[in-house]
Enzyme design. Sequence first.
Site, PDB file in Angstrom:
ATOM      1  N   SER A  22       9.386 -12.822 -33.011  1.00 38.45           N
ATOM      2  CA  SER A  22       8.776 -13.282 -34.257  1.00 38.45           C
ATOM      3  C   SER A  22       8.163 -14.649 -34.023  1.00 38.45           C
ATOM      4  O   SER A  22       8.705 -15.465 -33.257  1.00 38.45           O
ATOM      5  CB  SER A  22       9.828 -13.375 -35.376  1.00 38.45           C
ATOM      6  OG  SER A  22       9.298 -14.016 -36.520  1.00 38.45           O
ATOM      7  N   HIS A  81       3.021  -8.872 -30.755  1.00 37.03           N
ATOM      8  CA  HIS A  81       1.627  -8.667 -31.172  1.00 37.03           C
ATOM      9  C   HIS A  81       0.827  -7.975 -30.075  1.00 37.03           C
ATOM     10  O   HIS A  81       0.026  -7.082 -30.332  1.00 37.03           O
ATOM     11  CB  HIS A  81       0.956 -10.010 -31.493  1.00 37.03           C
ATOM     12  CG  HIS A  81       1.533 -10.729 -32.667  1.00 37.03           C
ATOM     13  ND1 HIS A  81       2.316 -11.847 -32.526  1.00 37.03           N
ATOM     14  CD2 HIS A  81       1.430 -10.501 -34.005  1.00 37.03           C
ATOM     15  CE1 HIS A  81       2.668 -12.289 -33.721  1.00 37.03           C
ATOM     16  NE2 HIS A  81       2.151 -11.492 -34.639  1.00 37.03           N
TER      17      HIS A  81
END
Length: 275
Positions: free
Chosen positions: A181, A33
């Site tokens: 993830s 991210h």
Amino acid sequence: MVLLKNINELKVWCASQKSIGFVPTMGALHAGHLSLVKAATLQSETVLVSIFVNPTQFDEVEDLENYPNTLDDDLTLLKASGVSAVFLPDFDQLYPDDYRYQLSENDFSMALCGAHRPGHFDGVLTVVMKLFNLVKPAKAFFGEKDYQQLRLIRGMVKAFFLDVEVVPCPIIREKDGLAMSSRNMRLSKKEREIAPQLFKIISSGQSIERMQKMIEAAGFELDYLTTQGDRLLVAATLGEIRLIDNVPYNNLRTLKKPVELRSVETCPSKPSNVE
């Protein structure tokens, strides 16, 4: 860093900005991210991140209930990354219609992950369209790990003439190759040891048939292993956790050598071409 907790605050803030780089997330942030945030800060005057665990894209209630919630840590990371504002809506704000109105794609969304997760991409496309309509970003940043999602969002933008550039960003991996993830934190210790085998196998240069057997022999339940254009895509379940990944297919077919790992430090600031 400004916290925007309702749509009215968001609209006022967005109206005061000239060019917004937007990173939509479901929280439980990791280096993947942050690589999107980094790309957004390099390419945009201001950066807005949204954190919203979107229930309409979950095909299993248990998966939604077990999705990690690390909001305080997320906000600390975003503030340190130079994010301008964070949008923190709730379900009632984004779905005043209680999801009676939905956006669907009736071809590519039915294959691959869509074939195994009914309604998943309807929820993804619907919430992204809502967020794009509210934020009106100049650019929006998405990771290449979910390659099917990326292609569907780019297709939606083109089909509905949305004035936003969808910027793809490379997959960020752990040192052992596992694609980052938020769900990785739900892997057991043993599963976490096995999980990197998925990337090692699909980047091995073997035939697809051989790789399928190797994936199953490693302990995964294989959903699919297939090609899309110049990508080799895989989805496989390990324990209760479904993992997805992809690698450049043409490189494997011609070079027959493992794909080089990318880290946050080597992630380019310019978008790569995925289509």
